[in-house]
Motif scaffolding. Structure first.
Motif, PDB file in Angstrom:
ATOM      1  N   GLU A   1      -8.408  13.168  -5.322  1.00 13.89           N
ATOM      2  CA  GLU A   1      -8.825  14.373  -6.053  1.00 13.89           C
ATOM      3  C   GLU A   1      -7.713  15.408  -6.190  1.00 13.89           C
ATOM      4  O   GLU A   1      -7.772  16.275  -7.076  1.00 13.89           O
ATOM      5  N   VAL A   2      -6.693  15.331  -5.336  1.00 14.23           N
ATOM      6  CA  VAL A   2      -5.591  16.290  -5.400  1.00 14.23           C
ATOM      7  C   VAL A   2      -4.311  15.531  -5.731  1.00 14.23           C
ATOM      8  O   VAL A   2      -3.913  14.622  -5.002  1.00 14.23           O
ATOM      9  N   ILE A   3      -3.677  15.881  -6.840  1.00 17.85           N
ATOM     10  CA  ILE A   3      -2.465  15.194  -7.293  1.00 17.85           C
ATOM     11  C   ILE A   3      -1.321  16.194  -7.397  1.00 17.85           C
ATOM     12  O   ILE A   3      -1.469  17.270  -7.990  1.00 17.85           O
TER      13      ILE A   3
ATOM     14  N   PHE B   1       0.831  -1.197   0.000  1.00 19.68           N
ATOM     15  CA  PHE B   1       0.000   0.000   0.000  1.00 19.68           C
ATOM     16  C   PHE B   1       0.870   1.254   0.000  1.00 19.68           C
ATOM     17  O   PHE B   1       1.763   1.391   0.841  1.00 19.68           O
ATOM     18  N   ASP B   2       0.590   2.164  -0.923  1.00 25.19           N
ATOM     19  CA  ASP B   2       1.138   3.508  -0.827  1.00 25.19           C
ATOM     20  C   ASP B   2       0.570   4.153   0.442  1.00 25.19           C
ATOM     21  O   ASP B   2      -0.454   3.705   0.971  1.00 25.19           O
ATOM     22  N   ALA B   3       1.217   5.220   0.914  1.00 25.71           N
ATOM     23  CA  ALA B   3       0.774   5.862   2.150  1.00 25.71           C
ATOM     24  C   ALA B   3       0.066   7.187   1.885  1.00 25.71           C
ATOM     25  O   ALA B   3      -1.156   7.291   2.015  1.00 25.71           O
ATOM     26  N   ASP B   4       0.839   8.223   1.479  1.00 28.73           N
ATOM     27  CA  ASP B   4       0.276   9.558   1.299  1.00 28.73           C
ATOM     28  C   ASP B   4      -0.798   9.573   0.224  1.00 28.73           C
ATOM     29  O   ASP B   4      -0.574   9.148  -0.918  1.00 28.73           O
ATOM     30  N   ASP B   5      -1.979  10.040   0.588  1.00 31.80           N
ATOM     31  CA  ASP B   5      -3.138  10.187  -0.292  1.00 31.80           C
ATOM     32  C   ASP B   5      -3.713   8.852  -0.767  1.00 31.80           C
ATOM     33  O   ASP B   5      -4.570   8.819  -1.655  1.00 31.80           O
ATOM     34  N   THR B   6      -3.223   7.761  -0.165  1.00 37.42           N
ATOM     35  CA  THR B   6      -3.848   6.445  -0.344  1.00 37.42           C
ATOM     36  C   THR B   6      -4.407   5.977   0.995  1.00 37.42           C
ATOM     37  O   THR B   6      -5.572   5.573   1.084  1.00 37.42           O
ATOM     38  N   LEU B   7      -3.590   6.052   2.040  1.00 35.65           N
ATOM     39  CA  LEU B   7      -4.039   5.697   3.389  1.00 35.65           C
ATOM     40  C   LEU B   7      -4.477   6.930   4.177  1.00 35.65           C
ATOM     41  O   LEU B   7      -5.411   6.854   4.976  1.00 35.65           O
TER      42      LEU B   7
ATOM     43  N   GLU C   1      -4.577  11.573   4.201  1.00 38.22           N
ATOM     44  CA  GLU C   1      -4.519  12.814   3.433  1.00 38.22           C
ATOM     45  C   GLU C   1      -3.124  13.438   3.534  1.00 38.22           C
ATOM     46  O   GLU C   1      -2.502  13.427   4.598  1.00 38.22           O
ATOM     47  N   ASN C   2      -2.646  13.991   2.416  1.00 40.30           N
ATOM     48  CA  ASN C   2      -1.324  14.597   2.418  1.00 40.30           C
ATOM     49  C   ASN C   2      -1.240  15.798   1.478  1.00 40.30           C
ATOM     50  O   ASN C   2      -0.896  16.893   1.894  1.00 40.30           O
ATOM     51  N   GLU C   3      -1.541  15.609   0.210  1.00 39.79           N
ATOM     52  CA  GLU C   3      -1.261  16.644  -0.782  1.00 39.79           C
ATOM     53  C   GLU C   3      -2.030  17.933  -0.521  1.00 39.79           C
ATOM     54  O   GLU C   3      -1.516  19.028  -0.781  1.00 39.79           O
ATOM     55  N   GLN C   4      -3.250  17.828   0.021  1.00 38.18           N
ATOM     56  CA  GLN C   4      -4.023  19.037   0.261  1.00 38.18           C
ATOM     57  C   GLN C   4      -3.303  19.973   1.221  1.00 38.18           C
ATOM     58  O   GLN C   4      -3.382  21.206   1.089  1.00 38.18           O
ATOM     59  N   PHE C   5      -2.578  19.417   2.181  1.00 40.74           N
ATOM     60  CA  PHE C   5      -1.850  20.259   3.129  1.00 40.74           C
ATOM     61  C   PHE C   5      -0.684  20.985   2.438  1.00 40.74           C
ATOM     62  O   PHE C   5      -0.355  22.118   2.788  1.00 40.74           O
ATOM     63  N   PHE C   6      -0.068  20.324   1.452  1.00 46.29           N
ATOM     64  CA  PHE C   6       0.974  20.988   0.673  1.00 46.29           C
ATOM     65  C   PHE C   6       0.383  22.097  -0.196  1.00 46.29           C
ATOM     66  O   PHE C   6       1.001  23.157  -0.363  1.00 46.29           O
TER      67      PHE C   6
ATOM     68  N   GLU D   1      -5.413  12.896   9.058  1.00 46.51           N
ATOM     69  CA  GLU D   1      -6.714  12.437   8.573  1.00 46.51           C
ATOM     70  C   GLU D   1      -6.557  11.172   7.735  1.00 46.51           C
ATOM     71  O   GLU D   1      -5.916  11.198   6.680  1.00 46.51           O
ATOM     72  N   LEU D   2      -7.150  10.076   8.193  1.00 48.08           N
ATOM     73  CA  LEU D   2      -7.181   8.866   7.376  1.00 48.08           C
ATOM     74  C   LEU D   2      -8.149   9.063   6.218  1.00 48.08           C
ATOM     75  O   LEU D   2      -9.159   9.759   6.345  1.00 48.08           O
ATOM     76  N   ILE D   3      -7.841   8.448   5.082  1.00 47.69           N
ATOM     77  CA  ILE D   3      -8.777   8.425   3.954  1.00 47.69           C
ATOM     78  C   ILE D   3      -9.994   7.583   4.355  1.00 47.69           C
ATOM     79  O   ILE D   3      -9.871   6.528   4.983  1.00 47.69           O
TER      80      ILE D   3
END
Length: 231
Positions: free
Chosen positions: A201-203, A12-18, A20-25, A104-106
């Motif tokens: 939704e955020v890449i 499993f990938d972690a950031d934005d799979t398990l 939330e990550n990219e939205q904070f960036f 935040e978990l997905i």
């Protein structure tokens, strides 16, 4: 596609799979653009930051520390080599807030892992700063579902071949779950593995690429949809 009984391990990938990550960036980028608004437009700040990030990633890897270097480099150029104290400390605050953002978990992640637990050996396969990624892994509370967490140098063909070897698997035995086509999907199918694409939704612009054509790529709308393919 029925994958029942075909794999023993799931990565499993972690950031934005398990979680939330990219939205904070993205929020950090908006704050950075506001901080530099006296020097150029928001688009100009964004483009300069992306340019500096691309230059720095091969040298320093991924993560918020590299992001701080990129912001500082971008600000130095936009400020013509004279970085005001306000800008420097503003960047430091943005990165501090980014590093300690709410966790935040997905949606659906924990239910998915509970359903798969006991049926497969599950491993987190992520990339980025080692301390940062392991910290998020522990903070997530998901470690009870996983055999271990691997923080990879990158996520290209070479790294996935090494991942397979470390786990005593043939490349075609890799089953990956992730949101990034560039990091989680394309290199896995290139080595003969199979991948679930769980779109987010955020890449990050660095991760954008066209989806390759392969019958070993399974598109799902939500992460919990993988369960029906596997048990």
């Amino acid at each position: 596609m029925d994958l029942k009984g075909k794999f023993t391990h799931i990565f499993f990938d972690a950031d934005d799979t398990l979680w939330e990550n990219e939205q904070f960036f993205r929020d950090a980028e908006a704050q950075f653009a506001e901080l530099l608004s006296d020097y150029t437009s928001a688009d100009g700040v964004q483009q300069m930051l992306w340019q500096k990030q691309e230059e720095n990633i091969p040298l320093f890897g991924y993560g918020s520390k590299t992001y701080m270097i990129g912001m500082t480099d971008a600000a130095m150029e936009l400020c013509k080599g004279q970085l005001p104290e306000k800008i420097y400390y503003g960047i430091k605050k943005i990165i501090t807030d980014l590093a300690f953002h709410p966790f935040e978990l997905i949606e659906g992640v924990e239910d998915t892992l509970k359903a798969l637990q006991g049926h497969y050996t599950m491993i987190v396969a992520t990339k980025g700063d080692l301390t940062e990624q392991l910290g998020k892994y522990r903070q997530s509370g998901l470690d009870k579902y996983f055999h271990h967490c691997e923080v990879m140098e990158n996520k290209d063909v070479k790294n996935y071949l090494e991942l397979a070897a470390r786990n005593d698997l043939e490349p075609q035995q890799i089953l990956m779950v992730g949101n990034s086509v560039k990091s989680d999907i394309a290199p896995v199918v290139e080595i003969g593995g199979t991948a679930f694409h769980t779109p987010h939704e955020v890449i990050w612009v660095h991760e954008m690429m066209e989806m390759p054509q392969s019958d070993r790529i399974i598109e799902v709308g939500r992460i919990q949809d993988i369960v029906g393919y596997l048990i």
